[in-house]
Design an enzyme around this catalytic site. Sequence first.
Site, mmCIF file in Angstrom:
data_model
loop_
_atom_site.group_PDB
_atom_site.id
_atom_site.type_symbol
_atom_site.label_atom_id
_atom_site.label_comp_id
_atom_site.label_asym_id
_atom_site.label_seq_id
_atom_site.Cartn_x
_atom_site.Cartn_y
_atom_site.Cartn_z
ATOM 1 N N ASP A 99 37.691 -20.448 -13.830
ATOM 2 C CA ASP A 99 38.584 -21.494 -13.349
ATOM 3 C C ASP A 99 38.311 -21.707 -11.855
ATOM 4 O O ASP A 99 38.352 -20.736 -11.074
ATOM 5 C CB ASP A 99 40.039 -21.030 -13.547
ATOM 6 C CG ASP A 99 40.949 -22.160 -13.994
ATOM 7 O OD1 ASP A 99 41.683 -21.991 -14.978
ATOM 8 O OD2 ASP A 99 40.902 -23.220 -13.334
ATOM 9 N N ASP A 206 40.141 -27.085 -11.553
ATOM 10 C CA ASP A 206 41.576 -27.320 -11.379
ATOM 11 C C ASP A 206 41.810 -28.590 -10.546
ATOM 12 O O ASP A 206 41.090 -28.828 -9.562
ATOM 13 C CB ASP A 206 42.120 -26.111 -10.606
ATOM 14 C CG ASP A 206 43.616 -25.979 -10.654
ATOM 15 O OD1 ASP A 206 44.176 -25.946 -11.755
ATOM 16 O OD2 ASP A 206 44.231 -25.922 -9.577
ATOM 17 N N GLU A 264 40.149 -30.971 -14.720
ATOM 18 C CA GLU A 264 41.545 -31.200 -15.095
ATOM 19 C C GLU A 264 41.995 -32.497 -14.429
ATOM 20 O O GLU A 264 42.201 -32.544 -13.214
ATOM 21 C CB GLU A 264 42.423 -30.038 -14.634
ATOM 22 C CG GLU A 264 43.871 -30.223 -15.061
ATOM 23 C CD GLU A 264 44.839 -29.445 -14.214
ATOM 24 O OE1 GLU A 264 44.574 -29.253 -13.018
ATOM 25 O OE2 GLU A 264 45.868 -29.009 -14.753
ATOM 26 N N HIS A 341 47.715 -23.450 -20.708
ATOM 27 C CA HIS A 341 48.684 -22.549 -20.062
ATOM 28 C C HIS A 341 49.787 -23.294 -19.330
ATOM 29 O O HIS A 341 50.701 -22.683 -18.769
ATOM 30 C CB HIS A 341 47.931 -21.642 -19.084
ATOM 31 C CG HIS A 341 47.345 -22.413 -17.961
ATOM 32 N ND1 HIS A 341 46.299 -23.316 -18.129
ATOM 33 C CD2 HIS A 341 47.683 -22.482 -16.652
ATOM 34 C CE1 HIS A 341 46.022 -23.884 -16.968
ATOM 35 N NE2 HIS A 341 46.843 -23.392 -16.056
ATOM 36 N N ASP A 342 49.683 -24.633 -19.298
ATOM 37 C CA ASP A 342 50.683 -25.440 -18.573
ATOM 38 C C ASP A 342 51.619 -26.190 -19.514
ATOM 39 O O ASP A 342 52.367 -27.058 -19.055
ATOM 40 C CB ASP A 342 49.971 -26.499 -17.706
ATOM 41 C CG ASP A 342 49.337 -25.902 -16.472
ATOM 42 O OD1 ASP A 342 48.402 -26.530 -15.947
ATOM 43 O OD2 ASP A 342 49.759 -24.812 -16.051
HETATM 44 O O1 TEU Z 1 47.781 -27.858 -12.782
HETATM 45 C C1 TEU Z 1 47.618 -29.129 -12.185
HETATM 46 C C2 TEU Z 1 48.844 -29.935 -12.232
HETATM 47 O O2 TEU Z 1 48.828 -31.088 -11.883
HETATM 48 C C3 TEU Z 1 50.126 -29.328 -12.602
HETATM 49 O O3 TEU Z 1 51.162 -30.106 -12.027
HETATM 50 C C4 TEU Z 1 50.261 -29.432 -14.087
HETATM 51 O O4 TEU Z 1 49.768 -30.688 -14.497
HETATM 52 C C5 TEU Z 1 51.714 -29.359 -14.396
HETATM 53 O O5 TEU Z 1 52.127 -28.141 -13.879
HETATM 54 C C6 TEU Z 1 51.906 -29.444 -15.877
HETATM 55 O O6 TEU Z 1 53.166 -28.941 -16.173
HETATM 56 C C7 TEU Z 1 46.834 -26.905 -12.269
HETATM 57 C C8 TEU Z 1 46.973 -25.611 -13.043
HETATM 58 O O7 TEU Z 1 46.637 -25.864 -14.418
HETATM 59 C C9 TEU Z 1 48.389 -25.125 -12.916
HETATM 60 O O8 TEU Z 1 48.601 -23.958 -13.704
HETATM 61 C C10 TEU Z 1 48.623 -24.807 -11.457
HETATM 62 O O9 TEU Z 1 49.981 -24.452 -11.267
HETATM 63 C C11 TEU Z 1 48.298 -26.017 -10.562
HETATM 64 O O10 TEU Z 1 47.091 -26.682 -10.903
HETATM 65 C C12 TEU Z 1 48.112 -25.556 -9.126
HETATM 66 O O11 TEU Z 1 46.877 -24.876 -9.024
#
Ligand code: TEU
Length: 571
Positions: A99, A206, A264, A341-342
């Site tokens: 990542d 990311d 992403e 994971h989000d």
């Molecule tokens: O997420 C990017 C992001 O835009 C986040 O707002 C995500 O879309 C949102 O939390 C969805 O609920 C990346 C990573 O995947 C996330 O885990 C990190 O918290 C974030 O960047 C900061 O690095």
Amino acid sequence: VGTTPWWKDAVFYQVYPASFKDSNGDGWGDIPGLISKIDYLHHLGVDVVWLSPMFESPQQDMGYDISDYQAVYARYGTLADVDQLIAACHSRGMKLILDLVVNHTSDQHAWFRESRSSKSNPKRDWYIWKPPRYDNAGYRIPPTNWRGYFAGSTWTWDEATQEYYLNLYGPFQPDLNWENPECRAAIYEVAMRFWLDRGIDGFRIDTVNKYSKRTDFPDAPITCPDAPHQPAPEMWCNGPRIHEFIHEMQTQVLAPYNAVSVGELSNTPLPSQVLPYVSAAARELDMVFEFSMIRLGTGDLFHGKYLYRPFPLSVLKRHVATWQTFIEGTDGWHTVFCENHDNGRAVSRFGDDSTPELWEASAKTIALWQATLTGTLFLYQGQEIGMKNMPRSWGIEEYKDVESLGFFNEVVALGDEKKIAATLHGLQILARDHSRLPFQWDESPNSGFTGEGVAPWMRVHDEYRELNAAKQLQDPESVLGFYGKVLKLRKKYGDIFVHGKFKLLFPEDESLFTYVKEGVEVGHGSDGEHRRALVVMNFTSRDQKCPNVSSALGCRKGEERLLSWAVFIGK
Ligand code: TEU
């Protein structure tokens, strides 16, 4: 009709290191634990492991706040463990991607410590510093009215140097200044080439579209009069120099190693904005995650992300159709995913996990749905056994995620009981925490994730004795068995399912999700005849309580029909 790049047909599998497998009994997953499960992944049909951040970090955003790109967080293991993981993947013909989190570092990173030490420090300009403004009453206010992703301002005051620094995410995640060429060069060397030289095969990148901010830093329009900060993703998403930066990363770093890249790409809802990132001619990224579909049901990302909004099946189908077809006739490519994971668990969000029968039918339909879509397929750990959201009976104390708690604490502070209840309801469906429960391996204590008597960093789901990988490995009719079948089918008919043309049927039908996939000429030796498949799945909405219908997947030659009873419940 040349040879297609390996990563188009590959099946990727995201591992969240904290929650996959704990080998040393400290309650946290770790890299030796992952290595011990590589054969499980290989057997499933996984070609590439995407490992979420395992770098040195204070863990305030679960490793997306990196304090040393070239060290491994002690609870996850050591550099030698990563080298072993690379070898374990490569010896099985599998690959490993890491990542890449370079929109920001942790505030504990050496670069930021230097940058904040004084205005004249050489690294001051590696981050984004601005003097304060003052309101009519003479009070100090941030340089802009922007609201960040974790419910707060995107600016944090630094007393020592009397300036604000920008952080789109937490105050502990200061944004790097990509306008500074020295800073970019250091990112490429320290965070990327170091790992590519150790043998990794690429990166999941990311927040890949957020590195080029509006450099005039204007206030955002007031769209929420009652809020102290305003949503402003247009101020930093797909900014003026983003394609220049990503092209530079591709040509200077990724291409020389032939490294695969998947970005992403949130807040980019138009195909016309997405295509430039993934068009082969542009030489930017190999593919991206586009979030329109997975975001369905979430409220406004900035002010009420967790105010759940039900949506009809026809909306889901329209989103899928848009993203299945936007690359047709172009030199672009795409990804297929429904968990990460989000986000909450797909079987709980889009399916119905309320009874064992509906849970199984839903999970299998999701498997069938994902395995028959065009693009590179990404699975998220636990999706293959139908892992569910945490039980609704669990309280807010089980939620650990900085974003969940940011939004929840904000409405608590408002003292608005209705909004608090609505936010908790939304969190129960959508929170990032649901995908971070420990992987359910078997029926032993702590579900085999960690040792008996050890307190895992996050609570294990109450139903782990019934829902676990060991039990499903014994049963070819299990959800896991079904994933094995559909992944084999996807590989066998890659011309149809990986590369095929998508055509939605009955777009307005609110029960059935039906599409035709038509094979395309892939690589050499295809017999010229374009095979087709009809995919019919039952997407009955919960309130209609329609009976299960078979989901039939038959290829035109009829040589193989895969029938699975499946109900997919869109809310
Ligand atoms: O997420 C990017 C992001 O835009 C986040 O707002 C995500 O879309 C949102 O939390 C969805 O609920 C990346 C990573 O995947 C996330 O885990 C990190 O918290 C974030 O960047 C900061 O690095």
